[in-house]
Enzyme design. Structure first.
Site, mmCIF file in Angstrom:
data_model
loop_
_atom_site.group_PDB
_atom_site.id
_atom_site.type_symbol
_atom_site.label_atom_id
_atom_site.label_comp_id
_atom_site.label_asym_id
_atom_site.label_seq_id
_atom_site.Cartn_x
_atom_site.Cartn_y
_atom_site.Cartn_z
ATOM 1 N N HIS A 23 10.866 -17.955 6.298
ATOM 2 C CA HIS A 23 11.222 -17.959 4.875
ATOM 3 C C HIS A 23 11.303 -16.578 4.251
ATOM 4 C CE1 HIS A 23 6.831 -17.530 4.699
ATOM 5 N NE2 HIS A 23 7.033 -16.944 3.545
HETATM 6 C C1 UD1 Z 1 6.521 -15.835 -1.894
HETATM 7 C C2 UD1 Z 1 5.862 -14.498 -1.600
HETATM 8 C C3 UD1 Z 1 5.687 -14.348 -0.104
HETATM 9 C C4 UD1 Z 1 4.962 -15.520 0.505
HETATM 10 C C5 UD1 Z 1 5.612 -16.826 0.084
HETATM 11 C C6 UD1 Z 1 4.730 -17.964 0.524
HETATM 12 C C7 UD1 Z 1 6.477 -12.762 -3.230
HETATM 13 C C8 UD1 Z 1 7.192 -11.473 -3.412
HETATM 14 N N1 UD1 Z 1 6.658 -13.371 -2.037
HETATM 15 O O1 UD1 Z 1 7.825 -15.813 -1.334
HETATM 16 O O2 UD1 Z 1 4.882 -13.199 0.136
HETATM 17 O O3 UD1 Z 1 5.026 -15.406 1.912
HETATM 18 O O4 UD1 Z 1 5.727 -16.877 -1.348
HETATM 19 O O5 UD1 Z 1 5.440 -19.143 0.729
HETATM 20 O O6 UD1 Z 1 5.783 -13.189 -4.111
HETATM 21 N N2 UD1 Z 1 11.529 -21.986 -4.854
HETATM 22 C C9 UD1 Z 1 11.775 -23.324 -5.067
HETATM 23 N N3 UD1 Z 1 10.718 -24.175 -5.124
HETATM 24 C C10 UD1 Z 1 9.434 -23.762 -4.962
HETATM 25 C C11 UD1 Z 1 9.195 -22.408 -4.717
HETATM 26 C C12 UD1 Z 1 10.264 -21.527 -4.673
HETATM 27 O O7 UD1 Z 1 12.921 -23.737 -5.221
HETATM 28 O O8 UD1 Z 1 8.514 -24.596 -5.038
HETATM 29 C C13 UD1 Z 1 12.656 -21.041 -4.880
HETATM 30 C C14 UD1 Z 1 12.519 -20.073 -6.076
HETATM 31 O O9 UD1 Z 1 13.101 -20.583 -7.219
HETATM 32 C C15 UD1 Z 1 13.195 -18.837 -5.575
HETATM 33 C C16 UD1 Z 1 13.018 -18.894 -4.042
HETATM 34 O O10 UD1 Z 1 12.586 -20.217 -3.722
HETATM 35 O O11 UD1 Z 1 14.557 -18.878 -5.869
HETATM 36 C C17 UD1 Z 1 12.002 -17.882 -3.543
HETATM 37 O O12 UD1 Z 1 10.737 -18.118 -4.150
HETATM 38 P P1 UD1 Z 1 9.762 -16.898 -4.501
HETATM 39 O O13 UD1 Z 1 8.557 -17.440 -5.135
HETATM 40 O O14 UD1 Z 1 10.509 -15.829 -5.218
HETATM 41 O O15 UD1 Z 1 9.441 -16.248 -3.112
HETATM 42 P P2 UD1 Z 1 8.925 -16.868 -1.747
HETATM 43 O O16 UD1 Z 1 10.004 -16.737 -0.732
HETATM 44 O O17 UD1 Z 1 8.357 -18.207 -1.975
HETATM 45 N N1 UDP Z 2 2.453 -24.329 5.636
HETATM 46 C C1 UDP Z 2 2.409 -25.556 5.014
HETATM 47 N N2 UDP Z 2 3.557 -26.306 4.977
HETATM 48 C C2 UDP Z 2 4.713 -25.879 5.531
HETATM 49 C C3 UDP Z 2 4.749 -24.604 6.146
HETATM 50 C C4 UDP Z 2 3.597 -23.836 6.172
HETATM 51 O O1 UDP Z 2 1.364 -25.973 4.527
HETATM 52 O O2 UDP Z 2 5.721 -26.604 5.445
HETATM 53 C C5 UDP Z 2 1.204 -23.532 5.637
HETATM 54 C C6 UDP Z 2 0.853 -22.820 6.913
HETATM 55 O O3 UDP Z 2 0.152 -23.646 7.800
HETATM 56 C C7 UDP Z 2 -0.024 -21.705 6.386
HETATM 57 C C8 UDP Z 2 0.574 -21.381 5.025
HETATM 58 O O4 UDP Z 2 1.379 -22.501 4.697
HETATM 59 O O5 UDP Z 2 -1.334 -22.158 6.158
HETATM 60 C C9 UDP Z 2 1.376 -20.131 5.082
HETATM 61 O O6 UDP Z 2 2.122 -19.989 3.936
HETATM 62 P P1 UDP Z 2 3.528 -19.288 3.899
HETATM 63 O O7 UDP Z 2 4.093 -19.223 5.259
HETATM 64 O O8 UDP Z 2 4.296 -19.938 2.837
HETATM 65 O O9 UDP Z 2 3.173 -17.827 3.347
HETATM 66 P P2 UDP Z 2 2.616 -16.491 4.015
HETATM 67 O O10 UDP Z 2 1.403 -16.825 4.804
HETATM 68 O O11 UDP Z 2 3.713 -15.907 4.821
HETATM 69 O O12 UDP Z 2 2.320 -15.621 2.841
#
Ligand code: UD1
Ligand code: UDP
Length: 360
Positions: free
Chosen positions: A211
């Site tokens: 992601h």
């Molecule tokens: C964020 C964190 C990343 C972390 C990840 C965990 C930052 C800079 N990055 O990235 O470090 O690994 O969370 O999962 O904060 N969106 C949805 N529904 C949701 C959540 C997000 O549609 O429930 C969409 C948002 O609207 C946005 C995109 O996904 O357009 C990215 O979401 P964003 O929160 O900006 O960053 P992540 O990729 O989730």
């Molecule tokens: N995870 C989850 N559901 C999913 C994918 C990942 O619960 O569909 C869990 C995973 O086991 C781990 C955490 O989410 O505990 C990691 O989060 P993510 O990969 O979103 O963020 P990061 O660790 O890279 O910040």
């Protein structure tokens, strides 16, 4: 010890998991106010975690998500400041390296409220990685820094932050020790993105999560990752982050990648079941690469920088480009049972003790 009022700022999936481990202990002697920025908002990216892990309902949900880094962080800061002015807490607790982390830390520091930063000292040394900026800034304005590992502590010492830092161990290990084994893969069905449900058999699939901005911002990189996984002789199960849902669906359909099963994001307990039942993990997640290490599963991390170098030993986790995922995957790993860099599964106790003890 007097009761403290602590505002905990969370916003993203991995932060809910970490807060779940701390909240219960923190609330024994303190008044915790839970503030959800809204960064993650879909049911299966947010509320599902609160339900599964019995995290108390947030006291505030700011509903701020999406947009550019600056807009998201700025809007969060304005709204968090309002809450802090109203609640007048003794401290603010933030986790990890997301935009919610940085916004919480900056808003509090500007109001002279102590900030406790959990998961401090993680460094990729790659300044184009958006999370790296969040980590560095948060560490340098926080009052107490909780490092997961010796290596994180070393980074903090190198940056002159030794006095405010302690090694707590990793909350993800606490969570893994607590929740692993709640569900078995053979009892689960997963909603497919294309409709209907799928189940998988133990040891007959790979577990992929992908992601990060670095891997999903255009078709090329994600397609190469998916093609590599599709070339394997077992299916890959891939719960898709909403960030790249449309792209992943389209690429799989257009390229007829029949061994890739796209499913909706799953809850934490289901993710652990997928982990424990899989042949190996391919990921760009900081959390999942540590969990693969805890579960002694072979892991390949599709990034060109190391987030958790502690795991890059004895073939247990390897960095890969999309082109060499398969080669890395078939390198044998060696397990040294005595090598436990992430603590003893009691990080939450150490973190809460330190918060209770801290005086300005
Ligand atoms: C964020 C964190 C990343 C972390 C990840 C965990 C930052 C800079 N990055 O990235 O470090 O690994 O969370 O999962 O904060 N969106 C949805 N529904 C949701 C959540 C997000 O549609 O429930 C969409 C948002 O609207 C946005 C995109 O996904 O357009 C990215 O979401 P964003 O929160 O900006 O960053 P992540 O990729 O989730
Ligand atoms: N995870 C989850 N559901 C999913 C994918 C990942 O619960 O569909 C869990 C995973 O086991 C781990 C955490 O989410 O505990 C990691 O989060 P993510 O990969 O979103 O963020 P990061 O660790 O890279 O910040």
């Amino acid at each position: 010890m007097h009761e403290k009022k602590i505002v905990t700022v969370v916003g993203a999936r991995p932060q809910f998991i970490k807060a779940a481990m701390v909240s219960k202990t923190l609330r024994i002697h303190n008044n915790e106010i839970l503030l959800h920025t809204g960064q993650h908002y879909d049911y299966n990216m947010s509320k599902l975690f609160f339900e599964e892990m019995e995290i108390p309902e947030p006291d505030y949900n700011l509903g701020i998500s999406g947009g550019s880094h600056a807009r998201m962080t700025g809007e969060m800061m304005i709204a968090i400041e309002e809450v802090l002015l109203k609640e007048k807490p003794d401290g603010v607790l933030v986790y990890g390296d997301t935009n919610s982390t940085l916004a919480g830390a900056l808003s509090a520091t500007k109001l002279h409220i102590p900030v406790y930063h959990v998961e401090a000292g993680t460094r990729t040394h790659c300044r184009t990685n958006p999370e790296e900026i969040n980590r560095i800034c948060t560490d340098h304005i926080s009052s107490v820094l909780f490092a997961c590992t010796d290596l994180n502590m070393k980074e903090l010492i190198n940056e002159g932050l030794e006095k405010s830092s302690i090694i707590s161990g990793d909350l993800m290990f606490d969570a893994y020790c607590h929740y692993s084994g709640y569900k078995r893969i053979s009892d689960l069905q997963f909603p497919k993105l294309s409709g209907g449900y799928t189940s998988v058999n133990e040891d007959e699939y790979y577990y992929l999560t992908c992601h990060r901005e670095e891997n999903t911002k255009d078709d090329d990189c994600l397609l190469n990752i998916l093609k590599a996984m599709n070339s394997l002789s077992y299916n890959t199960i891939y719960p898709v982050h909403p960030r790249n849902k449309e792209r992943a669906e389209r690429l799989v359909r257009e390229n007829r990648l029949e061994r890739i099963i796209l499913i909706e994001p799953v809850g934490y307990i289901e993710s652990l079941a997928l982990l424990n039942g899989c042949k190996a993990v391919v990921t760009d997640s900081g959390g999942l690469q540590r969990e693969a290490f805890f579960a002694e599963k072979k892991c390949v991390t599709v990034l060109n920088f190391a987030v958790w170098p502690e795991t890059l030993v004895d073939g247990r986790n390897s960095l890969a480009s999309p082109e060499n995922i398969v080669d890395r995957l078939f390198e044998k790993q060696k397990i040294n049972k005595g090598y436990l860099p992430f603590g003893d599964g009691k990080a939450s106790v150490k973190i809460v003790d330190e918060i209770n003890r801290f005086e300005l």
